[in-house]
Design a protein around this motif. Structure first.
Motif, PDB file in Angstrom:
ATOM      1  N   MET A 197      80.515 -45.402  -8.721  1.00 33.66           N
ATOM      2  CA  MET A 197      79.485 -46.217  -8.078  1.00 33.66           C
ATOM      3  C   MET A 197      78.283 -45.364  -7.668  1.00 33.66           C
ATOM      4  N   LEU A 198      78.555 -44.160  -7.197  1.00 29.49           N
ATOM      5  CA  LEU A 198      77.488 -43.295  -6.701  1.00 29.49           C
ATOM      6  C   LEU A 198      76.583 -42.798  -7.834  1.00 29.49           C
ATOM      7  N   LYS A 199      77.083 -42.828  -9.074  1.00 28.77           N
ATOM      8  CA  LYS A 199      76.239 -42.428 -10.202  1.00 28.77           C
ATOM      9  C   LYS A 199      74.984 -43.284 -10.279  1.00 28.77           C
ATOM     10  N   ASP A 200      75.111 -44.566  -9.918  1.00 29.57           N
ATOM     11  CA  ASP A 200      73.971 -45.472  -9.960  1.00 29.57           C
ATOM     12  C   ASP A 200      72.911 -45.072  -8.941  1.00 29.57           C
ATOM     13  N   LYS A 201      73.314 -44.290  -7.944  1.00 26.87           N
ATOM     14  CA  LYS A 201      72.383 -43.790  -6.926  1.00 26.87           C
ATOM     15  C   LYS A 201      71.922 -42.372  -7.249  1.00 26.87           C
ATOM     16  N   GLY A 202      72.212 -41.918  -8.459  1.00 27.45           N
ATOM     17  CA  GLY A 202      71.774 -40.591  -8.866  1.00 27.45           C
ATOM     18  C   GLY A 202      72.608 -39.468  -8.307  1.00 27.45           C
ATOM     19  N   ILE A 203      73.872 -39.758  -7.982  1.00 25.79           N
ATOM     20  CA  ILE A 203      74.758 -38.750  -7.396  1.00 25.79           C
ATOM     21  C   ILE A 203      75.900 -38.468  -8.359  1.00 25.79           C
ATOM     22  N   TYR A 204      76.091 -37.195  -8.678  1.00 24.85           N
ATOM     23  CA  TYR A 204      77.103 -36.782  -9.641  1.00 24.85           C
ATOM     24  C   TYR A 204      78.295 -36.160  -8.915  1.00 24.85           C
ATOM     25  N   THR A 205      79.492 -36.431  -9.455  1.00 20.68           N
ATOM     26  CA  THR A 205      80.720 -35.865  -8.907  1.00 20.68           C
ATOM     27  C   THR A 205      81.479 -35.182 -10.032  1.00 20.68           C
ATOM     28  N   TYR A 206      81.863 -33.947  -9.811  1.00 21.37           N
ATOM     29  CA  TYR A 206      82.585 -33.190 -10.836  1.00 21.37           C
ATOM     30  C   TYR A 206      83.319 -32.022 -10.168  1.00 21.37           C
ATOM     31  N   PHE A 207      84.281 -31.470 -10.889  1.00 27.00           N
ATOM     32  CA  PHE A 207      84.974 -30.272 -10.416  1.00 27.00           C
ATOM     33  C   PHE A 207      84.366 -29.043 -11.069  1.00 27.00           C
ATOM     34  N   LYS A 208      84.052 -28.063 -10.249  1.00 25.33           N
ATOM     35  CA  LYS A 208      83.547 -26.793 -10.768  1.00 25.33           C
ATOM     36  C   LYS A 208      84.633 -25.737 -10.625  1.00 25.33           C
ATOM     37  N   ILE A 209      84.948 -25.087 -11.730  1.00 26.58           N
ATOM     38  CA  ILE A 209      86.003 -24.078 -11.732  1.00 26.58           C
ATOM     39  C   ILE A 209      85.539 -22.829 -10.991  1.00 26.58           C
ATOM     40  N   GLU A 210      86.324 -22.378 -10.037  1.00 30.84           N
ATOM     41  CA  GLU A 210      86.105 -21.096  -9.372  1.00 30.84           C
ATOM     42  C   GLU A 210      87.393 -20.286  -9.484  1.00 30.84           C
ATOM     43  N   LYS A 211      87.340 -19.015  -9.145  1.00 31.83           N
ATOM     44  CA  LYS A 211      88.502 -18.145  -9.356  1.00 31.83           C
ATOM     45  C   LYS A 211      89.690 -18.534  -8.484  1.00 31.83           C
ATOM     46  N   THR A 212      89.433 -18.947  -7.231  1.00 28.81           N
ATOM     47  CA  THR A 212      90.538 -19.241  -6.319  1.00 28.81           C
ATOM     48  C   THR A 212      90.997 -20.691  -6.375  1.00 28.81           C
ATOM     49  N   ALA A 213      90.062 -21.616  -6.497  1.00 29.17           N
ATOM     50  CA  ALA A 213      90.409 -23.052  -6.509  1.00 29.17           C
ATOM     51  C   ALA A 213      89.234 -23.843  -7.059  1.00 29.17           C
ATOM     52  N   PRO A 214      89.499 -24.996  -7.679  1.00 24.86           N
ATOM     53  CA  PRO A 214      88.389 -25.840  -8.136  1.00 24.86           C
ATOM     54  C   PRO A 214      87.636 -26.440  -6.955  1.00 24.86           C
ATOM     55  N   VAL A 215      86.335 -26.610  -7.119  1.00 23.92           N
ATOM     56  CA  VAL A 215      85.493 -27.152  -6.052  1.00 23.92           C
ATOM     57  C   VAL A 215      85.032 -28.549  -6.448  1.00 23.92           C
ATOM     58  N   LEU A 216      85.437 -29.557  -5.674  1.00 25.40           N
ATOM     59  CA  LEU A 216      84.934 -30.909  -5.895  1.00 25.40           C
ATOM     60  C   LEU A 216      83.494 -30.941  -5.407  1.00 25.40           C
ATOM     61  N   THR A 217      82.570 -31.132  -6.345  1.00 19.64           N
ATOM     62  CA  THR A 217      81.147 -31.076  -6.031  1.00 19.64           C
ATOM     63  C   THR A 217      80.550 -32.470  -6.124  1.00 19.64           C
ATOM     64  N   ILE A 218      79.928 -32.917  -5.036  1.00 12.34           N
ATOM     65  CA  ILE A 218      79.272 -34.224  -4.977  1.00 12.34           C
ATOM     66  C   ILE A 218      77.819 -33.951  -4.632  1.00 12.34           C
ATOM     67  N   THR A 219      76.896 -34.197  -5.576  1.00 12.02           N
ATOM     68  CA  THR A 219      75.519 -33.742  -5.379  1.00 12.02           C
ATOM     69  C   THR A 219      74.507 -34.653  -6.055  1.00 12.02           C
ATOM     70  N   ASN A 220      73.304 -34.661  -5.498  1.00  8.85           N
ATOM     71  CA  ASN A 220      72.174 -35.346  -6.132  1.00  8.85           C
ATOM     72  C   ASN A 220      71.311 -34.347  -6.895  1.00  8.85           C
ATOM     73  N   ASN A 221      71.772 -33.100  -6.979  1.00  7.79           N
ATOM     74  CA  ASN A 221      70.974 -32.043  -7.593  1.00  7.79           C
ATOM     75  C   ASN A 221      71.860 -31.130  -8.448  1.00  7.79           C
ATOM     76  N   PRO A 222      72.564 -31.686  -9.451  1.00 10.04           N
ATOM     77  CA  PRO A 222      73.487 -30.859 -10.233  1.00 10.04           C
ATOM     78  C   PRO A 222      72.795 -29.773 -11.037  1.00 10.04           C
ATOM     79  N   GLN A 223      71.522 -29.998 -11.391  1.00  6.61           N
ATOM     80  CA  GLN A 223      70.792 -29.000 -12.154  1.00  6.61           C
ATOM     81  C   GLN A 223      70.108 -27.967 -11.266  1.00  6.61           C
ATOM     82  N   GLN A 224      70.378 -28.063  -9.958  1.00 10.43           N
ATOM     83  CA  GLN A 224      69.949 -27.044  -8.997  1.00 10.43           C
ATOM     84  C   GLN A 224      68.441 -26.795  -9.038  1.00 10.43           C
TER      85      GLN A 224
END
Length: 432
Positions: A197-224
């Motif tokens: 639902m949040l995608k329609d508001k321009g908000i992306y949700t994804y898991f980013k792999i890190e060395k210790t644990a995956p990070v659930l990332t919820i952001t309106n600025n995925p391209q930083q």
């Protein structure tokens, strides 16, 4: 020549929570992994021999045969909803390429194991709990007259951190701290459905792999995008109106100054052992080039953002893009608590402040659509290790437009009999 190495850990689970009991496999025929910040779920497919070798870590050798004396097979260890970690690399250097759950096991000559990342768990968990639904102090968990919960001033950070912490999954959370107005969540919705639902508001949700644990990332600025990039974009696409004049632009600049420190904090918070930047050279470690140069295009299009208040049916709105262009998207924000002043001067001041914030909201969404950069991909080796939203520096291109720093949108990894490869899909050009 570098030596390939792979390691797979399979954890037994209880209600999707990994237990300390795990099995470690250091052999595999093929692995294919697809990950992108634009898709809610990353996937992996593993092809392994059906035979289980006795030097696999985690086995109790006395239990290697089952109660009937029959030798155990791959099915005894790769079970549905077991938690799985895949590590790939060269010369004893193992990097975490995937973490998630086993969702399918098929056998023919070999065993094919299908996996989804931890988003699989969120597809099975409701966004709003069913127990204690009439708890008066929990604004997210009260049964309404209809079977929905209406969350006023919805903030992803507040809502998701509270709910996900209760699940005790092996993850970290980096959630957007932004008020989105009223959001209507059906009581039957899973967490994954709310993310959609949040995608329609321009908000992306994804898991980013890190060395210790995956990070659930919820952001309106995925391209930083940086604050200066946002400011430049607004200047190029600013549409004047009775509300949008010199004062609004001044307030936008003030707001971007404050936003700059927030964007930097976000970038620092997701750092987890990887550099987040890699360098590649054409005719050196780029095997295949399928990149097409594209330029920013906002001509003939515009987007609109409206905000409604408790005491007004007429929204404050702004538009960004080509003033004569086709309206391609309208974002609507609602508040049942905020009111606009009745005094004309106070109203004008408040409306100007609101408009400046709406420009920031609009710019972050609009910049995702048609940025300058690339379409397509390039093929390279398994190192340097790259993840979606990382930056890549491309050098030594015959076409000079292909040199520069770019943002990664998607990575497809393949490992096995034909070596270790990364197919890296590129998005926007990063202003440096």
């Amino acid at each position: 020549m570098l030596k390939l190495n792979a390691k797979i850990k399979v954890y037994e689970t209880v209600k999707l929570i990994p237990t300390p009991k795990f099995y470690e496999f250091n052999y595999v025929k093929n692995v294919d992994i697809s990950c992108s910040y634009k898709s809610l779920t990353d996937t992996a497919t593993i092809v392994m021999p059906q035979k289980v070798y006795t030097d696999t870590k985690g086995f109790d050798m006395n239990l290697f045969a089952n109660a009937n004396g029959k030798e155990k097979t791959i099915h005894d260890f790769f079970k549905l909803e077991n938690y799985i970690e895949i590590f790939l690399g060269y010369d004893g250097d193992y990097k975490p390429a995937f973490r998630g759950y086993i969702t399918g096991v098929q056998t023919d000559v070999n065993a094919t194991i299908s996996c989804q990342d931890i988003m699989y768990a969120f597809k099975k968990v409701k966004a709003v709990k069913d127990d204690n639904v009439q708890k008066p102090n929990d604004t997210f968990n009260i049964v309404a007259i209809n079977p929905t919960t209406n969350v006023d001033i919805f903030n992803p950070k507040t809502f998701f951190e509270k709910r996900i912490k209760e699940l005790k999954l092996p993850i970290k959370v980096d959630a957007l701290d932004e008020e989105l107005g009223n959001v209507l969540i059906n009581r039957s919705h899973s967490l994954a459905q709310v993310f959609e639902m949040l995608k329609d508001k321009g908000i992306y949700t994804y898991f980013k792999i890190e060395k210790t644990a995956p990070v659930l990332t919820i952001t309106n600025n995925p391209q930083q995008h940086t604050a200066s990039e946002l400011g430049s974009f607004i200047d190029r696409n600013f549409i004047k109106s009775p509300l949008a004049g010199t004062l609004v632009k001044k307030l936008i600049n003030q707001g971007l100054s404050l936003l700059s420190s927030q964007l930097n904090k976000v970038a620092e918070s997701v750092s987890g052992g990887f550099l987040g930047k890699a360098r590649f050279k054409f005719r050196y470690n780029i095997i295949e080039d399928k990149l097409i140069v594209i330029n920013e295009s906002t001509k003939n299009t515009r987007i609109r953002v409206e905000k409604y208040f408790k005491n007004s049916n007429t929204p404050i709105f702004i538009e960004l893009g080509d003033p004569n262009g086709q309206l391609i998207k309208t974002h609507k924000l609602h508040s049942d608590t905020d009111e606009l002043p009745k005094d004309p001067e106070a109203f004008e001041n408040e409306a100007t402040k609101v408009a400046s914030k709406l420009y920031q909201y609009a710019a972050l969404r609009a910049m995702e659509s048609k940025p300058s950069g690339f379409e397509g991909y390039f093929l390279t080796f398994g190192e340097p290790f790259v993840r979606p939203t990382d930056k890549v520096i491309l050098e030594n291109a015959k076409d000079k437009e292909k040199n520069g720093t770019f943002q990664v949108e998607k990575v497809e990894r393949s490992y096995g009999e034909n070596g270790y490869r990364q197919k890296i899909y590129i998005g926007r050009r990063v202003e440096v």
